[in-house]
Scaffold this motif. Structure first.
Motif, PDB file in Angstrom:
ATOM      1  N   ASP A  10      -0.567  15.428  -5.519  1.00  0.00           N
ATOM      2  CA  ASP A  10      -1.602  15.153  -6.521  1.00  0.00           C
ATOM      3  C   ASP A  10      -2.332  16.444  -6.873  1.00  0.00           C
ATOM      4  OD1 ASP A  10      -1.151  12.427  -6.726  1.00  0.00           O
ATOM      5  OD2 ASP A  10      -2.538  11.936  -5.107  1.00  0.00           O
ATOM      6  N   PRO A  11      -2.177  16.960  -8.094  1.00  0.00           N
ATOM      7  CA  PRO A  11      -2.848  18.217  -8.445  1.00  0.00           C
ATOM      8  C   PRO A  11      -4.354  18.070  -8.618  1.00  0.00           C
ATOM      9  CG  PRO A  11      -1.707  17.325 -10.351  1.00  0.00           C
ATOM     10  CD  PRO A  11      -1.310  16.470  -9.181  1.00  0.00           C
ATOM     11  N   LEU A  12      -4.828  16.852  -8.884  1.00  0.00           N
ATOM     12  CA  LEU A  12      -6.247  16.617  -9.092  1.00  0.00           C
ATOM     13  C   LEU A  12      -6.803  15.754  -7.963  1.00  0.00           C
ATOM     14  CD1 LEU A  12      -6.098  15.703 -12.892  1.00  0.00           C
ATOM     15  CD2 LEU A  12      -6.536  17.954 -11.888  1.00  0.00           C
ATOM     16  N   GLY A  13      -8.122  15.738  -7.864  1.00  0.00           N
ATOM     17  CA  GLY A  13      -8.742  14.860  -6.889  1.00  0.00           C
ATOM     18  C   GLY A  13      -8.735  15.430  -5.487  1.00  0.00           C
ATOM     19  N   PRO A  14      -9.354  14.683  -4.552  1.00  0.00           N
ATOM     20  CA  PRO A  14      -9.502  15.174  -3.178  1.00  0.00           C
ATOM     21  C   PRO A  14      -8.208  15.067  -2.393  1.00  0.00           C
ATOM     22  CG  PRO A  14     -10.345  12.946  -3.346  1.00  0.00           C
ATOM     23  CD  PRO A  14      -9.972  13.363  -4.745  1.00  0.00           C
ATOM     24  N   ARG A  15      -8.074  15.919  -1.376  1.00  0.00           N
ATOM     25  CA  ARG A  15      -6.966  15.798  -0.436  1.00  0.00           C
ATOM     26  C   ARG A  15      -7.273  14.647   0.514  1.00  0.00           C
ATOM     27  NH1 ARG A  15      -5.096  18.544  -3.611  1.00  0.00           N
ATOM     28  NH2 ARG A  15      -4.111  16.524  -3.846  1.00  0.00           N
ATOM     29  N   PHE A  36       0.867  -1.179   0.000  1.00  0.00           N
ATOM     30  CA  PHE A  36       0.000   0.000   0.000  1.00  0.00           C
ATOM     31  C   PHE A  36       0.901   1.226   0.000  1.00  0.00           C
ATOM     32  CE2 PHE A  36      -2.698  -3.351   1.430  1.00  0.00           C
ATOM     33  CZ  PHE A  36      -3.995  -2.996   1.079  1.00  0.00           C
ATOM     34  N   ASP A  37       0.883   1.985  -1.096  1.00  0.00           N
ATOM     35  CA  ASP A  37       1.756   3.142  -1.250  1.00  0.00           C
ATOM     36  C   ASP A  37       1.162   4.405  -0.619  1.00  0.00           C
ATOM     37  OD1 ASP A  37       3.154   1.327  -2.750  1.00  0.00           O
ATOM     38  OD2 ASP A  37       3.336   2.597  -4.526  1.00  0.00           O
ATOM     39  N   ASP A  38       2.029   5.317  -0.245  1.00  0.00           N
ATOM     40  CA  ASP A  38       1.711   6.692   0.168  1.00  0.00           C
ATOM     41  C   ASP A  38       1.357   6.841   1.638  1.00  0.00           C
ATOM     42  OD1 ASP A  38       2.154   7.305  -2.491  1.00  0.00           O
ATOM     43  OD2 ASP A  38       0.029   7.501  -2.979  1.00  0.00           O
ATOM     44  N   GLY A  39       1.021   5.750   2.323  1.00  0.00           N
ATOM     45  CA  GLY A  39       0.722   5.865   3.747  1.00  0.00           C
ATOM     46  C   GLY A  39      -0.545   6.632   4.054  1.00  0.00           C
ATOM     47  N   TYR A  40      -1.625   6.380   3.318  1.00  0.00           N
ATOM     48  CA  TYR A  40      -2.890   7.063   3.587  1.00  0.00           C
ATOM     49  C   TYR A  40      -3.463   6.613   4.930  1.00  0.00           C
ATOM     50  CZ  TYR A  40      -2.823   8.616  -1.246  1.00  0.00           C
ATOM     51  OH  TYR A  40      -2.460   9.207  -2.427  1.00  0.00           O
ATOM     52  N   ALA A  41      -4.068   7.548   5.643  1.00  0.00           N
ATOM     53  CA  ALA A  41      -4.640   7.238   6.957  1.00  0.00           C
ATOM     54  C   ALA A  41      -5.765   6.220   6.854  1.00  0.00           C
ATOM     55  CB  ALA A  41      -5.144   8.520   7.627  1.00  0.00           C
ATOM     56  N   ASP A  42      -6.405   6.138   5.693  1.00  0.00           N
ATOM     57  CA  ASP A  42      -7.501   5.182   5.565  1.00  0.00           C
ATOM     58  C   ASP A  42      -7.028   3.734   5.667  1.00  0.00           C
ATOM     59  OD1 ASP A  42      -6.626   4.495   2.849  1.00  0.00           O
ATOM     60  OD2 ASP A  42      -7.699   6.266   2.142  1.00  0.00           O
ATOM     61  N   PHE A  43      -5.718   3.496   5.526  1.00  0.00           N
ATOM     62  CA  PHE A  43      -5.231   2.122   5.687  1.00  0.00           C
ATOM     63  C   PHE A  43      -5.599   1.581   7.059  1.00  0.00           C
ATOM     64  CE2 PHE A  43      -2.321  -1.077   7.170  1.00  0.00           C
ATOM     65  CZ  PHE A  43      -2.304  -1.983   6.112  1.00  0.00           C
ATOM     66  N   LEU A  44      -5.440   2.400   8.084  1.00  0.00           N
ATOM     67  CA  LEU A  44      -5.647   1.944   9.454  1.00  0.00           C
ATOM     68  C   LEU A  44      -7.097   1.550   9.706  1.00  0.00           C
ATOM     69  CD1 LEU A  44      -4.369   1.533  12.256  1.00  0.00           C
ATOM     70  CD2 LEU A  44      -4.867   3.930  12.744  1.00  0.00           C
ATOM     71  N   HIS A  45      -8.038   2.318   9.169  1.00  0.00           N
ATOM     72  CA  HIS A  45      -9.448   2.116   9.497  1.00  0.00           C
ATOM     73  C   HIS A  45     -10.221   1.326   8.448  1.00  0.00           C
ATOM     74  CE1 HIS A  45      -8.678   4.933  12.707  1.00  0.00           C
ATOM     75  NE2 HIS A  45      -8.245   5.815  11.827  1.00  0.00           N
ATOM     76  N   GLY A  62       8.278  12.434   6.146  1.00  0.00           N
ATOM     77  CA  GLY A  62       8.346  13.887   6.086  1.00  0.00           C
ATOM     78  C   GLY A  62       6.986  14.550   6.007  1.00  0.00           C
ATOM     79  N   ARG A  63       5.936  13.767   5.818  1.00  0.00           N
ATOM     80  CA  ARG A  63       4.578  14.308   5.674  1.00  0.00           C
ATOM     81  C   ARG A  63       3.610  13.703   6.689  1.00  0.00           C
ATOM     82  NH1 ARG A  63       3.178  16.900   0.716  1.00  0.00           N
ATOM     83  NH2 ARG A  63       4.785  16.835  -0.885  1.00  0.00           N
ATOM     84  N   CYS A  64       4.080  13.143   7.769  1.00  0.00           N
ATOM     85  CA  CYS A  64       3.196  12.490   8.737  1.00  0.00           C
ATOM     86  C   CYS A  64       2.051  13.414   9.160  1.00  0.00           C
ATOM     87  CB  CYS A  64       3.982  12.067   9.970  1.00  0.00           C
ATOM     88  SG  CYS A  64       5.111  10.694   9.691  1.00  0.00           S
ATOM     89  N   GLY A  65       0.822  12.905   9.052  1.00  0.00           N
ATOM     90  CA  GLY A  65      -0.346  13.693   9.421  1.00  0.00           C
ATOM     91  C   GLY A  65      -0.720  14.754   8.414  1.00  0.00           C
ATOM     92  N   GLY A  66       0.014  14.824   7.306  1.00  0.00           N
ATOM     93  CA  GLY A  66      -0.275  15.800   6.254  1.00  0.00           C
ATOM     94  C   GLY A  66      -1.271  15.261   5.247  1.00  0.00           C
ATOM     95  N   ALA A  67      -1.070  15.634   3.989  1.00  0.00           N
ATOM     96  CA  ALA A  67      -2.000  15.214   2.942  1.00  0.00           C
ATOM     97  C   ALA A  67      -1.227  14.977   1.653  1.00  0.00           C
ATOM     98  CB  ALA A  67      -3.092  16.268   2.734  1.00  0.00           C
ATOM     99  N   ASN A  68      -1.931  14.444   0.657  1.00  0.00           N
ATOM    100  CA  ASN A  68      -1.331  14.100  -0.634  1.00  0.00           C
ATOM    101  C   ASN A  68      -1.193  15.326  -1.534  1.00  0.00           C
ATOM    102  OD1 ASN A  68      -4.178  14.160  -0.721  1.00  0.00           O
ATOM    103  ND2 ASN A  68      -4.247  12.886  -2.564  1.00  0.00           N
ATOM    104  N   GLY A  69      -0.394  16.276  -1.101  1.00  0.00           N
ATOM    105  CA  GLY A  69      -0.229  17.518  -1.850  1.00  0.00           C
ATOM    106  C   GLY A  69       0.455  17.363  -3.185  1.00  0.00           C
TER     107      GLY A  69
END
Length: 230
Positions: A99-104, A61-70, A90-97
């Motif tokens: 990606d220029p398109l789509g939701p954060r 699972f790439d990118d470490g999205y928080a949704d992995f946990l839940h 370097g982005r813990c607790g941040g967002a997928n900045g």
């Protein structure tokens, strides 16, 4: 080795990297019905070195999205599977900045990364900030590889063995940096002539992948069926 990203609502996803929770459940059930077990890539590659990987499939699972946990973790537990989660310290607790398109989408915090590790998942590095590595200055490349490994060790207590190249893009200098940083494996998408322990290929899995598509990807990309040699 199968490559996932986010698990959630795939409706607003211009990149095709989000898989709904129920679809993930069906995909993993598809593997189980064929006698296959999903494991983290460290387990897969160690088993492969011993000739015992015929019934194993690596899950990443790439990118470490928080949704992995839940969303993803409960499904993996239901099937008694494990996976490797490639995070961006370097982005813990941040967002997928990047990606220029789509939701954060929110990324795992340090506490959440620890929770994922304590749940038996393998934590790997995806670099510090999700930067394309080919062409970076040597000092920046070193931070993306070595410093990200050091930060993950501070978070989890264990230095990661695996590195995943952002965007799947790999080059000779990036491979050298990953090796010098102390990783054992590197993961790309289509490494071409650079194929090897530090440039291993994976197969992208999307929400659209069901029985026939999974079967076609198995034939095309060669993740194993029971009794297959690796």
């Amino acid at each position: 080795m199968l490559m996932y990203h986010s698990v959630g609502d795939p409706a607003d996803d211009p990149y095709g990297i989000t898989v709904a929770r129920d679809r993930l459940d069906r995909q993993l059930a598809w593997l189980r019905r064929r006698g296959l077990t999903g494991v983290d890539v460290g387990t897969l590659l160690r088993a492969g070195a011993q000739g015992r990987a015929a019934r194993l499939v690596g899950l990443t699972f790439d990118d470490g999205y928080a949704d992995f946990l839940h969303e993803a973790l409960p499904v993996l537990r239901r099937h008694a599977f494990t996976a490797t989660v490639f995070v961006l310290p370097g982005r813990c607790g941040g967002a997928n900045g990047w990606d220029p398109l789509g939701p954060r989408k929110r990324l795992l915090t340090e506490d959440e990364i620890r929770a994922v590790a304590h749940a038996g998942m393998e934590i790997g590095s995806h670099g510090l900030y999700h930067r394309r590595l080919p062409g970076l200055p040597a000092a920046v490349l070193r931070r993306e590889t070595l410093h990200s490994r050091e930060l993950i060790r501070e978070i989890t207590g264990t230095a990661p063995d695996s590195f995943c190249y952002p965007y799947g893009e790999v080059g000779p200098e990036a491979i050298d940096a990953v090796r010098a940083a102390g990783y054992t494996y590197g993961f790309a998408i289509s490494p071409g002539p650079l194929l090897g322990p530090y440039a291993l290929p994976r197969t992208h899995i999307s929400h659209a992948d069901r029985g026939l598509r999974l079967w076609a990807k198995r034939l095309r990309h060669g993740f194993p069926l029971p009794g297959a040699a690796r």
